[in-house]
Design an enzyme around this catalytic site. Structure first.
Site, PDB file in Angstrom:
ATOM      1  N   CYS A  50      14.631  51.750  54.388  1.00 56.96           N
ATOM      2  CA  CYS A  50      13.324  52.335  54.728  1.00 56.96           C
ATOM      3  C   CYS A  50      13.184  53.744  54.159  1.00 56.96           C
ATOM      4  O   CYS A  50      12.071  54.217  53.942  1.00 56.96           O
ATOM      5  CB  CYS A  50      13.128  52.350  56.241  1.00 56.96           C
ATOM      6  SG  CYS A  50      14.428  53.243  57.136  1.00 56.96           S
ATOM      7  N   GLN A 118      24.655  49.182  54.479  1.00 63.44           N
ATOM      8  CA  GLN A 118      23.572  48.760  53.581  1.00 63.44           C
ATOM      9  C   GLN A 118      24.035  48.749  52.123  1.00 63.44           C
ATOM     10  O   GLN A 118      23.640  47.879  51.345  1.00 63.44           O
ATOM     11  CB  GLN A 118      22.364  49.683  53.776  1.00 63.44           C
ATOM     12  CG  GLN A 118      21.711  49.513  55.150  1.00 63.44           C
ATOM     13  CD  GLN A 118      20.790  50.669  55.526  1.00 63.44           C
ATOM     14  OE1 GLN A 118      20.971  51.806  55.090  1.00 63.44           O
ATOM     15  NE2 GLN A 118      19.787  50.387  56.351  1.00 63.44           N
ATOM     16  N   ALA A 188       8.333  53.625  77.431  1.00 65.19           N
ATOM     17  CA  ALA A 188       8.688  52.551  76.492  1.00 65.19           C
ATOM     18  C   ALA A 188       8.345  52.955  75.066  1.00 65.19           C
ATOM     19  O   ALA A 188       8.147  52.104  74.200  1.00 65.19           O
ATOM     20  CB  ALA A 188       7.961  51.251  76.868  1.00 65.19           C
TER      21      ALA A 188
END
Length: 418
Positions: A50, A118, A188
């Site tokens: 990302c 990764q 949240a």
């Protein structure tokens, strides 16, 4: 052979451009197949996350524009736009950059460990598509070894550098193991999601998520195997929690001193840890006045984070020294390959001269020529042919007054120094 690292990351480009050059799993497979078919690219590894897209290639020459053009064409974007936002490293700089990335020294969060996994995944994908040859096999194995050494010998990943991680680390420090604790998460949003992610690695006995919007809390609770309650249920639920971590967007405190006092009484004053990482605060500061209630705010955690960032920066300096040393080792290995090629060429040339002259000598012997004369002629011609190039080099060095080259030639030819 030239090693090139061409990339784009969070430091050089906007998220919009990074999204354009990112590779999905399907695109990655197609890209590696394309690179494998292009003759100018011998080896290729594509790292796509990302925060970065990087391509490591080995080529016969230093033509990085070919790689830049390929990347622009593959993603159908302007080559100029890409050129304005990429970085390009070659040879030792490319090797050093790869090692820095693998060790987390080039990450958004200094020292984060996920990037190594990764890179290993990217390497395995290239192996699967047969675009790894001995050069990159050696390079990436060396890189993985360096990353392990850095993790072992420095404190680059030992301390928390995010408030969410610091909150969990604090709970772990106080309770030791968390497997027998009950945790109440209030909110949240992104911060609580990160807290939940770090918490789940320590397997607490139970996690409850309290939120104003039940639906959003359900999504998070499902990921971590927890329960969901509304904010209105907090007074009843509080007594069951050993650890309370809160981060909401509320403008007023959600938990007051009175409700905590009641919960402690119901718990028979078993200790409770409160971590308030909301701004404005979710928990009244007076809670800290209660016996058996221990309240930490975002300022407390930020102080820990700042101290840990300084520690990681010091570790990064140590890590860079290790990387620089291993980069030199890899460069030495590359140079040794060149000497092997030179030796092979020299021996092949000498072998060809020998075979040519031996063939002539055999023909002369078969035609009845005197064997002693044939052997003497063979020896003279072989000596003349083998000493011709060195003799010419010595004469040239002497004529130019290059004493340093003369000394090197003497040493190489085994001539005793007077």
């Amino acid at each position: 052979m030239t090693i090139i690292a061409l990339g784009i990351n969070h430091k050089t480009a906007s998220v919009e451009l990074r999204e354009k050059v990112a590779f999905s799993p399907e695109q990655l497979s197609r890209a590696l197949e394309q690179l494998n078919q292009l003759t100018e690219f011998h080896e290729s590894v594509i790292v796509s996350t990302c925060n970065r897209t990087e391509i490591y290639c080995s080529l016969d020459n230093a033509n990085s524009q070919a790689l830049l053009g390929w990347l622009a064409n593959f993603h159908d974007i302007s080559q100029q736009e890409l050129a304005d936002n990429v970085y390009i490293h070659q040879n030792q700089d490319a090797v050093n950059h790869l090692m820095r990335v693998a060790c987390g020294l080039d990450s958004l969060v200094l020292g984060e460990p996920q990037i190594l996994g990764q890179i290993k995944q990217a390497y395995n994908s290239s192996k699967h598509h047969h675009v790894i040859q001995p050069m990159f096999e050696r390079l990436f194995q060396k890189t993985f070894s360096v990353a392990k050494q850095v993790r072992t010998e420095t404190e680059i990943g030992a301390s928390a550098v995010s408030v969410a991680y610091a909150a969990v680390n604090l709970a772990k420090h106080i309770y030791g193991k968390l497997d027998k604790t009950k945790v109440l998460l209030i909110g949240a949003g992104e911060t609580i999601e990160l807290v939940a992610k770090h918490l789940s690695q320590h397997h607490p006995q139970h996690i409850t998520v309290a939120n104003r919007t039940i639906e959003r809390a359900k999504n998070l609770a499902e990921e971590i195997g927890g329960d969901v309650i509304s904010l209105a249920q907090l007074p009843d639920e509080l007594q069951h929690a050993d650890i309370v971590i809160s981060s909401t967007a509320s403008t007023l405190p959600i938990i007051g001193k009175g409700v905590v006092e009641q919960a402690l009484k119901q718990r028979k004053y078993r200790p409770m840890l409160f971590v308030d990482i909301a701004v404005p605060r979710d928990i009244e500061s007076q809670v800290n006045e209660l016996d058996a209630a221990y309240l930490y705010t975002v300022d407390d955690l930020q102080a820990i984070v700042n101290e840990n960032i300084a520690s990681r920066e010091q570790a990064a300096t140590q890590a860079q020294a290790i990387i620089d040393d291993k980069t030199r080792e890899f460069a030495d290995w590359q140079r040794s390959l060149k000497s092997v090629d030179v030796i092979r060429q020299y021996r092949t040339s000498a072998q060809e001269i020998k075979l040519e002259l031996v063939e002539k000598a055999v023909n002369q012997l078969q035609s009845g020529k005197d064997s002693e004369k044939v052997l003497l002629e063979l020896a003279n011609k072989l000596t003349n042919r083998l000493t011709h190039a060195p003799t010419h080099a010595i004469q040239k060095a002497a004529k130019e007054g290059d004493t340093e080259r003369l000394m090197v030639l003497k040493q190489a030819l085994g001539i005793e120094q007077e």
